[in-house]
Enzyme design. Structure first.
Site, PDB file in Angstrom:
ATOM      1  N   GLU A 118       0.863  -1.193   0.000  1.00 39.64           N
ATOM      2  CA  GLU A 118       0.000   0.000   0.000  1.00 39.64           C
ATOM      3  C   GLU A 118       0.892   1.233   0.000  1.00 39.64           C
ATOM      4  O   GLU A 118       2.050   1.165   0.376  1.00 39.64           O
ATOM      5  CB  GLU A 118      -0.851   0.054   1.283  1.00 39.64           C
ATOM      6  CG  GLU A 118      -1.825  -1.063   1.440  1.00 39.64           C
ATOM      7  CD  GLU A 118      -2.466  -1.065   2.834  1.00 39.64           C
ATOM      8  OE1 GLU A 118      -2.472  -0.023   3.516  1.00 39.64           O
ATOM      9  OE2 GLU A 118      -2.953  -2.138   3.225  1.00 39.64           O
ATOM     10  N   LYS A 120       2.244   4.619   1.568  1.00 34.96           N
ATOM     11  CA  LYS A 120       2.334   5.176   2.916  1.00 34.96           C
ATOM     12  C   LYS A 120       1.976   6.658   2.837  1.00 34.96           C
ATOM     13  O   LYS A 120       2.749   7.489   2.364  1.00 34.96           O
ATOM     14  CB  LYS A 120       3.741   4.990   3.484  1.00 34.96           C
ATOM     15  CG  LYS A 120       3.852   5.472   4.916  1.00 34.96           C
ATOM     16  CD  LYS A 120       5.117   4.954   5.532  1.00 34.96           C
ATOM     17  CE  LYS A 120       5.384   5.408   6.951  1.00 34.96           C
ATOM     18  NZ  LYS A 120       4.624   6.486   7.515  1.00 34.96           N
ATOM     19  N   ASP A 122       1.250  10.381   3.847  1.00 35.98           N
ATOM     20  CA  ASP A 122       1.901  11.254   4.813  1.00 35.98           C
ATOM     21  C   ASP A 122       0.877  12.162   5.469  1.00 35.98           C
ATOM     22  O   ASP A 122       0.723  13.326   5.128  1.00 35.98           O
ATOM     23  CB  ASP A 122       2.989  12.069   4.106  1.00 35.98           C
ATOM     24  CG  ASP A 122       4.012  12.591   5.091  1.00 35.98           C
ATOM     25  OD1 ASP A 122       3.925  12.221   6.277  1.00 35.98           O
ATOM     26  OD2 ASP A 122       4.888  13.357   4.675  1.00 35.98           O
ATOM     27  N   TYR A 238      -8.341   8.155   4.165  1.00 39.45           N
ATOM     28  CA  TYR A 238      -8.153   6.855   3.517  1.00 39.45           C
ATOM     29  C   TYR A 238      -8.136   5.781   4.594  1.00 39.45           C
ATOM     30  O   TYR A 238      -7.363   5.870   5.553  1.00 39.45           O
ATOM     31  CB  TYR A 238      -6.816   6.826   2.764  1.00 39.45           C
ATOM     32  CG  TYR A 238      -6.836   7.640   1.497  1.00 39.45           C
ATOM     33  CD1 TYR A 238      -7.196   7.074   0.283  1.00 39.45           C
ATOM     34  CD2 TYR A 238      -6.502   8.980   1.515  1.00 39.45           C
ATOM     35  CE1 TYR A 238      -7.215   7.818  -0.883  1.00 39.45           C
ATOM     36  CE2 TYR A 238      -6.522   9.747   0.352  1.00 39.45           C
ATOM     37  CZ  TYR A 238      -6.882   9.148  -0.843  1.00 39.45           C
ATOM     38  OH  TYR A 238      -6.898   9.892  -1.989  1.00 39.45           O
ATOM     39  N   LYS A 328      10.638   3.543   3.419  1.00 44.42           N
ATOM     40  CA  LYS A 328      10.595   5.003   3.292  1.00 44.42           C
ATOM     41  C   LYS A 328      11.392   5.448   2.067  1.00 44.42           C
ATOM     42  O   LYS A 328      12.516   5.000   1.853  1.00 44.42           O
ATOM     43  CB  LYS A 328      11.213   5.653   4.542  1.00 44.42           C
ATOM     44  CG  LYS A 328      10.434   5.370   5.824  1.00 44.42           C
ATOM     45  CD  LYS A 328       9.193   6.203   5.963  1.00 44.42           C
ATOM     46  CE  LYS A 328       9.414   7.490   6.674  1.00 44.42           C
ATOM     47  NZ  LYS A 328       9.428   7.513   8.109  1.00 44.42           N
ATOM     48  N   CYS A 423      15.791  48.975   0.052  1.00 41.59           N
ATOM     49  CA  CYS A 423      15.409  48.116  -1.062  1.00 41.59           C
ATOM     50  C   CYS A 423      16.623  47.875  -1.956  1.00 41.59           C
ATOM     51  O   CYS A 423      17.273  48.841  -2.377  1.00 41.59           O
ATOM     52  CB  CYS A 423      14.296  48.788  -1.859  1.00 41.59           C
ATOM     53  SG  CYS A 423      13.964  47.939  -3.412  1.00 41.59           S
ATOM     54  N   CYS A 426      15.878  49.875  -5.407  1.00 42.80           N
ATOM     55  CA  CYS A 426      15.684  51.328  -5.542  1.00 42.80           C
ATOM     56  C   CYS A 426      16.243  52.102  -4.361  1.00 42.80           C
ATOM     57  O   CYS A 426      16.146  53.327  -4.309  1.00 42.80           O
ATOM     58  CB  CYS A 426      14.203  51.664  -5.738  1.00 42.80           C
ATOM     59  SG  CYS A 426      13.218  51.450  -4.246  1.00 42.80           S
ATOM     60  N   CYS A 441       9.306  46.913   0.234  1.00 41.32           N
ATOM     61  CA  CYS A 441       9.694  48.197  -0.316  1.00 41.32           C
ATOM     62  C   CYS A 441       8.376  48.906  -0.629  1.00 41.32           C
ATOM     63  O   CYS A 441       7.539  48.373  -1.350  1.00 41.32           O
ATOM     64  CB  CYS A 441      10.497  47.998  -1.599  1.00 41.32           C
ATOM     65  SG  CYS A 441      10.664  49.525  -2.544  1.00 41.32           S
ATOM     66  N   CYS A 446       9.289  51.865  -7.460  1.00 44.66           N
ATOM     67  CA  CYS A 446      10.434  50.952  -7.454  1.00 44.66           C
ATOM     68  C   CYS A 446      10.455  50.177  -8.775  1.00 44.66           C
ATOM     69  O   CYS A 446       9.457  49.563  -9.147  1.00 44.66           O
ATOM     70  CB  CYS A 446      10.328  49.994  -6.275  1.00 44.66           C
ATOM     71  SG  CYS A 446      11.607  48.726  -6.301  1.00 44.66           S
TER      72      CYS A 446
HETATM   73  S1  IVH Z   1      -0.720   0.575   8.920  1.00 44.63           S
HETATM   74  C1  IVH Z   1      -0.160  -1.447  12.953  1.00 44.63           C
HETATM   75  N1  IVH Z   1      -0.920   1.571   6.483  1.00 44.63           N
HETATM   76  O1  IVH Z   1       2.371   5.379   9.002  1.00 44.63           O
HETATM   77  C2  IVH Z   1      -0.045  -0.794  11.636  1.00 44.63           C
HETATM   78  N2  IVH Z   1      -0.033   2.928   8.213  1.00 44.63           N
HETATM   79  O2  IVH Z   1       4.895   4.987  10.367  1.00 44.63           O
HETATM   80  C3  IVH Z   1      -0.549   0.568  11.626  1.00 44.63           C
HETATM   81  N3  IVH Z   1       0.532   5.209   7.508  1.00 44.63           N
HETATM   82  O3  IVH Z   1       1.037   5.506  12.253  1.00 44.63           O
HETATM   83  C4  IVH Z   1      -0.305   1.352  10.416  1.00 44.63           C
HETATM   84  N4  IVH Z   1      -0.083   4.977   5.394  1.00 44.63           N
HETATM   85  O4  IVH Z   1      -0.084   6.915  10.425  1.00 44.63           O
HETATM   86  C5  IVH Z   1      -0.544   1.781   7.766  1.00 44.63           C
HETATM   87  N5  IVH Z   1      -1.169   2.364   4.311  1.00 44.63           N
HETATM   88  C6  IVH Z   1      -0.817   2.564   5.578  1.00 44.63           C
HETATM   89  C7  IVH Z   1      -0.304   3.797   6.015  1.00 44.63           C
HETATM   90  C8  IVH Z   1       0.083   3.941   7.349  1.00 44.63           C
HETATM   91  C9  IVH Z   1       0.406   5.805   6.310  1.00 44.63           C
HETATM   92  C10 IVH Z   1       1.077   5.851   8.715  1.00 44.63           C
HETATM   93  C11 IVH Z   1       0.286   5.647   9.972  1.00 44.63           C
HETATM   94  C12 IVH Z   1       1.243   5.023  10.951  1.00 44.63           C
HETATM   95  C13 IVH Z   1       2.570   5.451  10.400  1.00 44.63           C
HETATM   96  C14 IVH Z   1       3.669   4.534  10.850  1.00 44.63           C
END
Ligand code: IVH
Length: 704
Positions: A118, A120, A122, A238, A328, A423, A426, A441, A446
């Site tokens: 999946e 990740k 942010d 999500y 990451k 500035c 000018c 400025c 200017c």
């Molecule tokens: S699963 C026990 N799935 O990443 C597992 N986490 O670094 C719980 N996060 O605290 C997390 N996308 O906030 C999971 N597809 C995803 C995610 C995800 C982002 C975040 C989440 C977690 C943090 C851990």
């Protein structure tokens, strides 16, 4: 709306409308497949609002009318998680993934090992609790932040404003997904890139420092005490995790995601069952390649063992499951030496310090300049010319210096830097207004301001004059062919033919020679003049942006153009009329009035008019939300004066009257309402309080 449903009992009609609205919210916000027009949707919503106003006892917190955000909270209550919200272990390389995969297979002891890959996201994780509801389905009961993993904060009223979070899940849907009515969904709240950009535009307009990244902005937003503000921020959710009675779904992660989608949650479509490290790698490469186009930030890929039985066997370390890992992405940053700091003057006179860097390759491009934001930022970092700095390129392309790097290989710079008091273009004194982070400025003449204004005016999002870039603008100014943006329309072909550029050539004997040559060939001149001519039709919104009125960016310009329809109507508008426009508050309205109060700016408008620039727009139909309704106001309302309430009603197409009759649609009563209230009761006219009126008025337009 057919005759049968119209005569329903109000409670039934309300239930029907809510179910319909929720169905369309799901189609629109989760599936991206709207099935009805915005107008038809608005009609459903307006009818529901009207019924709820007439029958306040039917209003519930999970009604879709409440998505606009309820009352401000005083603080957040702590809430214990049903099960700890854990974190994930990280991997930063394919080697680390390979090690992890090997460990998983060893510990699985022969149980099946497949992984769900999946994205990740942010953002920040939250837990949503659903409870059995009277309608036989489930209703959102609580939304809780992760907090320390054991205890979070109850931010339910804010979570309710997120359109992709279902407030109710119907009995049929539950049954189809094979779910009980009580369960918990966990997932990530994110701020989409577009919402983040908009937020920072607004912050800039308000003289506030920009939010650093969408994650922090989302976190800050969720902890805002004003749900109506949260509603405007357009957060998204999500889902990736499902607990029933504190336990996981039986089959596994893949089945969990399918069940979540079947329940009506937004589940990220980019997910894949992968069998080995090679397949993980290709998913990761794909995600990294798509990263910029997603419209929200991701910082890696999460890999989860699919089968629940295998997950159980693997279990947990103290803080994270052994059956999942976060790969990451390497940050898009680089370390390089900063040779100097150049202070640039923008169109509005704002001074921006820019780091001049030894070129460094970051995330696919060579970066040789990066923003240092403002004087405070430089002071906070303590950065000096000669220092080594870490530069990051975020989703928003403009590279920025984020820290000073100082170790044995990276000695500190020796040069001093002090922010200029004059500035740089000018030499007039710069000022920093109280409460603002930027120096400006303020010299109206200017040259830097004029240059930047011309570039802005011709820019793609403004008048869109192709070919009117740095070189041409620089030469136009050097030759004195323009003193204001309106002069663009006076440029003649013989003038443009005079523009020059420096060309350096190597001669046969090895020496070089620099000559001035024509900047534009005749065909380029006529093309540029065509572009200038064409831009006259860009319309009022673009012209408003081009004028450079403080705080008036793309969106505000568009709303003003739609409201007033012509520059003349806008120039005549008073504060009250201006503030009737969505998103225009006292600051913006004052800036507009101050702008048009200056004779110089009025002259600019006249020059544009004389040049034949179209300064009209199609007026938006006035809101008809309260059309046909007559209101009588009585007593003192808690936050609005009677005039304010009146102008709000009128702006929404309603009428106000002085006395109550059978024709009165609503009486809006505040404190110490007298005989009008008695009369309303006598005639059975529905009575609203201020909140009831606001409910009728707000959320009139559906989110884009
Ligand atoms: S699963 C026990 N799935 O990443 C597992 N986490 O670094 C719980 N996060 O605290 C997390 N996308 O906030 C999971 N597809 C995803 C995610 C995800 C982002 C975040 C989440 C977690 C943090 C851990």
């Amino acid at each position: 709306m057919d005759a049968r449903t119209k005569t329903d009992h109000p409670a039934e009609r309300v239930a029907h409308l809510r179910a319909e609205i929720e169905r369309h919210d799901h189609l629109y916000y989760v599936m991206d497949e709207p099935a009805i027009s915005d107008a038809a949707y608005d009609a459903l919503m307006n009818e529901l609002k009207r019924l709820e106003a007439e029958h306040p006892e039917l209003v519930t917190p999970d009604s879709p009318t409440q998505r606009v955000g309820g009352k401000p909270a005083e603080g957040f209550k702590k809430a214990q998680h049903s099960r700890p919200m854990l974190s994930l272990d990280n991997a930063y390389s394919v080697e680390e993934l390979t090690d992890w995969d090997r460990r998983v297979r060893e510990l699985a002891g022969g149980l099946p090992v497949n992984y769900v890959a999946e994205l990740k996201l942010d953002g920040l994780s939250v837990a949503l609790r659903y409870e059995p509801a009277a309608h036989g389905g489930a209703r959102l009961a609580a939304g809780i932040t992760r907090g320390d993993g054991q205890t979070g904060e109850d931010v339910t009223s804010n979570i309710r404003t997120i359109r992709s979070v279902p407030l109710n899940i119907g009995a049929q849907r539950l049954k189809k997904a094979g779910m009980p009515a009580g369960f918990e969904v966990r997932g990530e709240v994110v701020m989409p890139a577009a919402a983040f950009t908009r937020l920072n535009e607004e912050r800039e307009q308000q003289g506030l420092p920009a939010a650093v990244n969408p994650r922090n902005a989302a976190a800050g937003t969720l902890r805002t005490l004003e749900p109506s503000i949260v509603a405007q921020r357009r957060l998204d959710f999500y889902a990736y995790f499902l607990l029933i009675d504190g336990e996981y779904m039986a089959a596994g992660q893949q089945a969990t995601l399918d069940a979540l989608a079947a329940l009506g949650f937004r589940v990220n479509p980019r997910r894949k069952l992968v069998a080995n490290v090679e397949e993980m790698r290709s998913f990761i490469d794909g995600a990294e390649a798509e990263r910029e186009k997603l419209g929200y930030e991701i910082d890696g890929v999460v890999l989860k063992v699919d089968a629940h039985a295998t997950q159980l066997r693997l279990g947990y370390t103290g803080r994270a499951p052994r059956w999942a890992i976060a790969y990451k992405f390497t940050a898009k940053s680089g370390v390089t030496q900063m040779h100097g700091i150049k202070v640039q003057v923008g169109r509005t006179g704002k001074l921006t310090p820019v780091a001049e860097l030894e070129p460094v390759f970051i995330g696919g491009t060579t970066v040789s300049r990066a923003t240092l934001h403002n004087a405070d930022f430089i002071e906070r970092l303590g950065v000096k010319p000669g220092d080594w700095v870490k530069v990051e390129r975020g989703g928003d392309v403009i590279p920025k210096v984020v820290e000073v790097v100082h170790d044995a290989e990276h000695p500190r710079g020796k040069l001093r830097f002090s922010f200029p008091l004059d500035c740089p273009e000018c030499q007039s004194a710069v000022v920093r207004a109280e409460g603002e982070v930027d120096y400006r400025c303020v010299n109206a003449d200017c040259p830097a301001k004029l240059r930047e204004s011309l570039l802005h005016f011709g820019g793609r999002t403004v008048m869109n004059i192709e070919g009117f870039g740095d070189a041409v603008v620089g030469q136009v100014l050097e030759n004195g062919f323009a003193k204001s943006v309106a002069d663009v329309y006076l440029l003649r072909s013989d003038e443009l033919a005079l523009l020059k550029k420096e060309v350096t050539r190597k001669k046969k004997d090895g020496s070089t020679e620099t000559k001035l040559e024509r900047l534009l060939a005749p065909v380029q001149v006529s093309r540029l003049l065509d572009q200038i001519e064409r831009s006259k039709q860009a319309g009022l919104a673009r012209v408003l942006m081009g004028l450079g009125i403080r705080f008036v960016g793309e969106r505000t310009a568009e709303l003003l153009a739609q409201e007033f329809g012509s520059i003349d109507a806008l120039m005549e508008a008073n504060a009250e009329e201006l503030e009737r426009v969505e998103e225009v508050g006292p600051n913006i309205s004052q800036a507009i009035q101050e702008f048009f109060a200056q004779p110089k700016n009025r002259a600019l408008v006249e020059h544009l008019r004389a040049a034949g620039v179209d300064m009209t727009a199609e007026k938006k139909q006035r809101s008809t939300q309260l059309a046909g309704l007559t209101f009588v106001l009585t007593g003192t309302l808690p936050t609005m004066t009677r005039d304010e309430a009146k102008s709000k009603i009128e702006a929404a197409g309603g009428k106000t009257a002085g006395s109550v009759s059978k024709k009165t649609s609503y009486v809006v009563a505040g404190e110490e309402a007298g005989s009008k209230l008695d009369k309303a009761r006598e005639l059975n006219v529905p009575v609203l309080d201020e909140a009831g009126l606001m409910q009728l008025l707000t959320g009139e337009a559906r989110a884009e």
